[in-house]
Design an enzyme around this catalytic site. Sequence first.
Site, PDB file in Angstrom:
ATOM      1  N   VAL A  58      13.559 -36.127  18.084  1.00  0.00           N
ATOM      2  CA  VAL A  58      13.466 -36.935  16.867  1.00  0.00           C
ATOM      3  C   VAL A  58      13.347 -35.991  15.684  1.00  0.00           C
ATOM      4  O   VAL A  58      12.450 -35.147  15.623  1.00  0.00           O
ATOM      5  CB  VAL A  58      12.266 -37.911  16.921  1.00  0.00           C
ATOM      6  CG1 VAL A  58      12.159 -38.685  15.609  1.00  0.00           C
ATOM      7  CG2 VAL A  58      12.416 -38.881  18.083  1.00  0.00           C
ATOM      8  N   ALA A 103      10.123 -32.242  13.215  1.00  0.00           N
ATOM      9  CA  ALA A 103      10.837 -32.811  14.361  1.00  0.00           C
ATOM     10  C   ALA A 103       9.951 -32.700  15.595  1.00  0.00           C
ATOM     11  O   ALA A 103       8.904 -32.046  15.554  1.00  0.00           O
ATOM     12  CB  ALA A 103      12.142 -32.044  14.604  1.00  0.00           C
ATOM     13  N   LYS A 104      10.330 -33.331  16.664  1.00  0.00           N
ATOM     14  CA  LYS A 104       9.641 -33.159  17.944  1.00  0.00           C
ATOM     15  C   LYS A 104      10.601 -33.539  19.052  1.00  0.00           C
ATOM     16  O   LYS A 104      11.507 -34.357  18.840  1.00  0.00           O
ATOM     17  CB  LYS A 104       8.413 -34.084  18.011  1.00  0.00           C
ATOM     18  CG  LYS A 104       7.352 -33.626  18.977  1.00  0.00           C
ATOM     19  CD  LYS A 104       6.490 -32.540  18.388  1.00  0.00           C
ATOM     20  CE  LYS A 104       5.412 -32.087  19.334  1.00  0.00           C
ATOM     21  NZ  LYS A 104       4.494 -31.164  18.694  1.00  0.00           N
ATOM     22  N   GLY A 105      10.396 -32.938  20.235  1.00  0.00           N
ATOM     23  CA  GLY A 105      11.220 -33.284  21.383  1.00  0.00           C
ATOM     24  C   GLY A 105      10.348 -33.611  22.568  1.00  0.00           C
ATOM     25  O   GLY A 105       9.184 -33.209  22.619  1.00  0.00           O
TER      26      GLY A 105
END
Length: 428
Positions: A58, A103-105
């Site tokens: 995201v 962001a992050k995953g």
Amino acid sequence: MNQSLFKNTLTYLNKAADLAKIDPHVFSVLQHPKRSVEVTLPLRMDDGSQQILTGWRVQYNDALGPFKGGIRFHPNASLEEVTALSALMTWKNAAVGLPYGGAKGGVAVDAKKLSTHELERLSRRYVDAIYPIIGPEKDVPAPDVNTNPQIMAWMMDEFSRLHGYAVPAAFTGKPVELGGIAGRDTSTSLGGVFVLEWFLENSKEFKDRLPQDISVAVQGFGNVGANIAQILFNKGYKVVAVSDSESALYHKNGLDINEVIHSQDKKGKIPKNVCYPVKIKEVKNDVDCETLTNEQLLEADVDVLIPSAIENQLTEENASKIKAKVILEMANGPTTPEAENTLTKRNIIVLPDILANAGGVVGSYFEWVGNLQRYTWSNEEFAESLKNIMLKAASEIGKVKEEYKTDFRTATYIVALRRLSNAIKLRG
Ligand code: NAD
């Protein structure tokens, strides 16, 4: 996640936007991620079978620069959790003045059940799937829960293979041999210590007290919790209680944290029913040692409480029982908005996650800058630069807190919102 971390962070954002009169158009942009990508990851297992896993990246907002944020491998990872964490990264990077978006995953997987080969195949699969949207100028991932420097090495290698040449700046948190930076693994905790000491030095109640007269309890004894407990102990603070997911140790005179770390088992668990009071070097059962429950640790009679484990630990139920005078949030989202209201009414200071634990991403920023410029930082330069950024951010937030007569969290969100709002307006 029993309470929505995303809803909580938007509640905090809303309060700050109201107080600082942030342009509603800008504010509405910041309530939604810019891009959410879901990927399907077929994983070949060592026994020849195949599992189908789901992952996400995201990219919340990039008004201030390339997206930046970790990747977590966890069975409970979900689009909502990854979105919340990507929003927190956006506020955090803006609050401390880094030229990054957020962001992050995540991949929903129990990484502890995978073999090394399976973990490597999964890491490469994930990079193949998100390759079009990441890169040193676009989005720079890093480790998070259950991902580590080795996983970053595989991911960087896969990205470089697809790209055609080595691109170390595509990932941070790499091993030092591959362009990682010594000190990155402790930078989150060290950054938290700089913020805590800045607060103590500026507080009427604490400024004349010596470290040995300041008691501390730390919840969580992983990368962040163990390191911050150790740094504070080595600086002379009285760390009286530490815990992990299974047990907690307490000694009223303080624990020898170096001994506790030394006695962790292979999985990093702290010993049960044995404690290590300060100045007693040999392992012994001490009459004054107590084992606590997780709840008791949070409610311990200490000056400083440091939640360093998971989200939603300080809630409506326990906020009225917290005895600490200062809470340094090293975990992401450990306090619910309802708890924060109660704590604020009780004059308990909360130094919020997006400031307190920002040292990790600041360390990543130094690594990325070094990789882009083919430059290596000395340990002294790294620690000094980290201190400068953390203190500058804390002091700016302190001034905004006074200006708006508000709490530290709202002030931190205001600083982040102002930067984001200016960037969004300037970019048109
Ligand atoms: P970690 O997995 O290394 O350690 C987590 C620790 O918390 C372990 O000791 C675990 O046993 C303990 N724990 C889990 N549930 C618990 C519970 N209910 N009660 C008590 N202890 C419990 O993770 P970490 O990297 O140390 O991260 C901890 C927190 O800090 C997370 O919220 C993470 O998002 C945040 N954070 C980490 C970094 C970083 O650089 N590692 C940076 C910013 C924020």
